[in-house]
Design a protein around this motif. Structure first.
Motif, PDB file in Angstrom:
ATOM      1  N   MET A   1      21.653   1.688 -23.458  1.00 21.24           N
ATOM      2  CA  MET A   1      22.015   0.800 -24.572  1.00 21.24           C
ATOM      3  C   MET A   1      23.489   0.403 -24.457  1.00 21.24           C
ATOM      4  SD  MET A   1      19.852   2.047 -27.926  1.00 21.24           S
ATOM      5  CE  MET A   1      20.831   3.484 -28.197  1.00 21.24           C
ATOM      6  N   GLU A   2      24.311   1.304 -23.917  1.00 20.22           N
ATOM      7  CA  GLU A   2      25.740   1.036 -23.750  1.00 20.22           C
ATOM      8  C   GLU A   2      26.017   0.196 -22.507  1.00 20.22           C
ATOM      9  OE1 GLU A   2      29.741   1.206 -24.817  1.00 20.22           O
ATOM     10  OE2 GLU A   2      28.016   1.829 -25.973  1.00 20.22           O
ATOM     11  N   VAL A   3      25.338   0.529 -21.394  1.00 20.66           N
ATOM     12  CA  VAL A   3      25.524  -0.164 -20.117  1.00 20.66           C
ATOM     13  C   VAL A   3      24.142  -0.507 -19.563  1.00 20.66           C
ATOM     14  CG1 VAL A   3      26.434  -0.013 -17.766  1.00 20.66           C
ATOM     15  CG2 VAL A   3      27.644   1.137 -19.637  1.00 20.66           C
ATOM     16  N   PRO A   4      23.675  -1.724 -19.793  1.00 17.84           N
ATOM     17  CA  PRO A   4      22.364  -2.114 -19.259  1.00 17.84           C
ATOM     18  C   PRO A   4      22.370  -2.087 -17.733  1.00 17.84           C
ATOM     19  CG  PRO A   4      23.121  -3.674 -20.920  1.00 17.84           C
ATOM     20  CD  PRO A   4      24.279  -2.776 -20.601  1.00 17.84           C
ATOM     21  N   GLY A   5      21.281  -1.626 -17.156  1.00 17.24           N
ATOM     22  CA  GLY A   5      21.164  -1.584 -15.708  1.00 17.24           C
ATOM     23  C   GLY A   5      20.134  -0.563 -15.282  1.00 17.24           C
ATOM     24  N   GLU A   6      20.395   0.097 -14.143  1.00 20.18           N
ATOM     25  CA  GLU A   6      19.470   1.082 -13.585  1.00 20.18           C
ATOM     26  C   GLU A   6      20.168   2.429 -13.450  1.00 20.18           C
ATOM     27  OE1 GLU A   6      17.169   1.944  -9.386  1.00 20.18           O
ATOM     28  OE2 GLU A   6      17.756  -0.098  -9.861  1.00 20.18           O
ATOM     29  N   VAL A   7      19.593   3.460 -14.051  1.00 27.00           N
ATOM     30  CA  VAL A   7      20.147   4.806 -13.948  1.00 27.00           C
ATOM     31  C   VAL A   7      19.905   5.329 -12.543  1.00 27.00           C
ATOM     32  CG1 VAL A   7      19.967   7.193 -14.778  1.00 27.00           C
ATOM     33  CG2 VAL A   7      19.837   5.296 -16.399  1.00 27.00           C
ATOM     34  N   THR A   8      20.978   5.807 -11.903  1.00 27.91           N
ATOM     35  CA  THR A   8      20.857   6.355 -10.558  1.00 27.91           C
ATOM     36  C   THR A   8      20.991   7.870 -10.528  1.00 27.91           C
ATOM     37  OG1 THR A   8      23.212   6.011 -10.107  1.00 27.91           O
ATOM     38  CG2 THR A   8      21.698   4.247  -9.458  1.00 27.91           C
ATOM     39  N   GLU A   9      21.640   8.453 -11.551  1.00 27.66           N
ATOM     40  CA  GLU A   9      21.812   9.897 -11.566  1.00 27.66           C
ATOM     41  C   GLU A   9      22.151  10.365 -12.983  1.00 27.66           C
ATOM     42  OE1 GLU A   9      24.354  13.324  -9.175  1.00 27.66           O
ATOM     43  OE2 GLU A   9      24.854  11.231  -8.879  1.00 27.66           O
ATOM     44  N   VAL A  10      21.628  11.538 -13.333  1.00 26.45           N
ATOM     45  CA  VAL A  10      21.951  12.182 -14.603  1.00 26.45           C
ATOM     46  C   VAL A  10      22.310  13.626 -14.289  1.00 26.45           C
ATOM     47  CG1 VAL A  10      21.114  12.869 -16.883  1.00 26.45           C
ATOM     48  CG2 VAL A  10      20.308  10.735 -15.865  1.00 26.45           C
ATOM     49  N   GLU A  11      23.509  14.049 -14.715  1.00 30.14           N
ATOM     50  CA  GLU A  11      23.958  15.413 -14.492  1.00 30.14           C
ATOM     51  C   GLU A  11      24.384  16.032 -15.815  1.00 30.14           C
ATOM     52  OE1 GLU A  11      25.995  15.690 -10.164  1.00 30.14           O
ATOM     53  OE2 GLU A  11      27.181  14.692 -11.711  1.00 30.14           O
TER      54      GLU A  11
ATOM     55  N   ILE B   1      25.095   4.628 -13.668  1.00 29.15           N
ATOM     56  CA  ILE B   1      24.267   3.425 -13.819  1.00 29.15           C
ATOM     57  C   ILE B   1      24.805   2.330 -12.918  1.00 29.15           C
ATOM     58  CG2 ILE B   1      23.524   1.623 -15.443  1.00 29.15           C
ATOM     59  CD1 ILE B   1      23.911   3.689 -17.695  1.00 29.15           C
ATOM     60  N   ILE B   2      23.908   1.616 -12.262  1.00 30.57           N
ATOM     61  CA  ILE B   2      24.264   0.371 -11.584  1.00 30.57           C
ATOM     62  C   ILE B   2      24.021  -0.721 -12.616  1.00 30.57           C
ATOM     63  CG2 ILE B   2      23.756  -1.241  -9.709  1.00 30.57           C
ATOM     64  CD1 ILE B   2      24.811   1.319  -8.604  1.00 30.57           C
ATOM     65  N   GLY B   3      25.110  -1.326 -13.105  1.00 28.87           N
ATOM     66  CA  GLY B   3      25.009  -2.356 -14.135  1.00 28.87           C
ATOM     67  C   GLY B   3      24.316  -3.599 -13.623  1.00 28.87           C
ATOM     68  N   VAL B   4      23.916  -4.479 -14.533  1.00 32.63           N
ATOM     69  CA  VAL B   4      23.226  -5.710 -14.154  1.00 32.63           C
ATOM     70  C   VAL B   4      24.104  -6.598 -13.281  1.00 32.63           C
ATOM     71  CG1 VAL B   4      21.599  -5.717 -16.069  1.00 32.63           C
ATOM     72  CG2 VAL B   4      23.839  -6.766 -16.366  1.00 32.63           C
ATOM     73  N   ASP B   5      25.447  -6.408 -13.368  1.00 35.29           N
ATOM     74  CA  ASP B   5      26.363  -7.178 -12.524  1.00 35.29           C
ATOM     75  C   ASP B   5      26.665  -6.470 -11.201  1.00 35.29           C
ATOM     76  OD1 ASP B   5      27.918  -5.084 -13.403  1.00 35.29           O
ATOM     77  OD2 ASP B   5      29.572  -6.333 -14.127  1.00 35.29           O
ATOM     78  N   GLY B   6      26.009  -5.308 -10.961  1.00 33.77           N
ATOM     79  CA  GLY B   6      26.201  -4.580  -9.718  1.00 33.77           C
ATOM     80  C   GLY B   6      27.307  -3.539  -9.761  1.00 33.77           C
TER      81      GLY B   6
ATOM     82  N   GLU C   1      33.216   4.516 -18.009  1.00 34.75           N
ATOM     83  CA  GLU C   1      34.197   4.078 -17.016  1.00 34.75           C
ATOM     84  C   GLU C   1      33.499   3.552 -15.783  1.00 34.75           C
ATOM     85  OE1 GLU C   1      36.696   7.349 -15.921  1.00 34.75           O
ATOM     86  OE2 GLU C   1      35.043   8.566 -15.227  1.00 34.75           O
ATOM     87  N   ALA C   2      34.196   2.641 -15.104  1.00 37.55           N
ATOM     88  CA  ALA C   2      33.701   2.147 -13.835  1.00 37.55           C
ATOM     89  C   ALA C   2      33.859   3.260 -12.810  1.00 37.55           C
ATOM     90  CB  ALA C   2      34.480   0.907 -13.397  1.00 37.55           C
ATOM     91  N   GLU C   3      32.869   3.436 -11.973  1.00 39.43           N
ATOM     92  CA  GLU C   3      32.910   4.480 -10.956  1.00 39.43           C
ATOM     93  C   GLU C   3      34.094   4.241 -10.031  1.00 39.43           C
ATOM     94  OE1 GLU C   3      31.535   7.987  -9.527  1.00 39.43           O
ATOM     95  OE2 GLU C   3      30.600   6.881 -11.150  1.00 39.43           O
ATOM     96  N   GLY C   4      34.888   5.298  -9.840  1.00 40.02           N
ATOM     97  CA  GLY C   4      36.049   5.189  -8.957  1.00 40.02           C
ATOM     98  C   GLY C   4      37.301   4.683  -9.637  1.00 40.02           C
TER      99      GLY C   4
END
Length: 110
Positions: free
Chosen positions: A46-56, A70-75, A93-96
């Protein structure tokens, strides 16, 4: 022949016991954190639409949190940190990168 039958029965019993222990462990983890992994994923998406790649699930400052990648809809690769007990979004946060998106806007002194 009886030895093979007994050994096969023993292995099947161990596999069944392991499966039951795994189910109990998953239920215990869910009960201890308050929310299921599926609920955590829904909150993050709901916060960041896209595809979940990992949950820890991790412990931060004595509290259980989930980090959802999450990989957002914009990549863009994003990481959402969520309080395990309440489902509160603690950080996005953006990864990295270290671009926090805090929901209480504290620390914005000009």
């Amino acid at each position: 022949m009886n030895k093979k039958f007994i050994a096969g029965g023993t292995v099947a019993g161990l596999v069944l016991a392991g499966s039951i222990a795994g189910m109990v462990s998953a239920q215990t983890a869910s009960a201890a954190t308050g929310l299921s992994q599926e609920q955590i994923m829904e909150i993050a998406l709901m916060e960041v639409p896209g595809e979940v790649t990992e949950v820890e699930r991790e412990r931060r400052r004595g509290k259980q949190v989930y980090e959802v990648e999450i990989i957002g809809v914009d990549g863009t690769e994003m990481e959402v940190t969520i309080a395990a007990e309440t489902g509160e979004i603690l950080k996005v946060e953006a990864e990295g990168e270290d671009c926090d998106k805090d929901h209480d806007d504290k620390g914005d002194a000009a």
